[in-house]
Motif scaffolding. Structure first.
Motif: not given
Length: 117
Positions: A58-59, A90, A92, A94, A96, A114
């Motif tokens: 995750r970034t 996605n 999440l 967030e 990746v 994201a």
């Protein structure tokens, strides 16, 4: 006879070391099945699997002149166009990034923003 015993011992040690590296200690046990499945199906635009849940990071990211940049170990790296995965969604919410460190040089394999749709 000694050679055979030595080969058996060497083979056992190699097998034990390989097995030890693959041990799962429950660190991914709370990942929902849909997220786990998403990580397993993400592929680069070239069709190469991005890897698996343990390899994605995750970034945060920045967009500079239309180009994505991500921080890896405190240094900002440009995401190559060939690594950007846009059409997988996605779950999440967030970004990746999947990358490998090759002798100090970061090779970004895949990047999902994201807001990928």
């Amino acid at each position: 006879m000694r050679l055979r015993a030595l080969l058996c011992l060497s083979g056992s040690l190699i097998l034990a070391v390989g097995t030890a590296r693959a041990v799962v200690r429950g660190q991914f046990g709370k990942i929902p099945d849909d997220v786990r499945a998403w990580f397993k199906c993400v592929r680069s635009p070239a069709g190469v699997p991005c890897c698996d849940i343990s390899d994605g990071h995750r970034t945060i990211y920045d967009v500079r002149a239309g180009v994505y940049w991500v921080p890896i170990d405190g240094v900002w790296w440009q995401v190559p166009e060939k690594a950007i995965v846009r059409s997988v969604g996605n779950p999440l919410g967030e970004a990746v990034v999947w990358y490998v460190n090759v002798r100090g040089n970061i090779d970004i394999r895949c990047f999902v923003p994201a807001d990928a749709s």
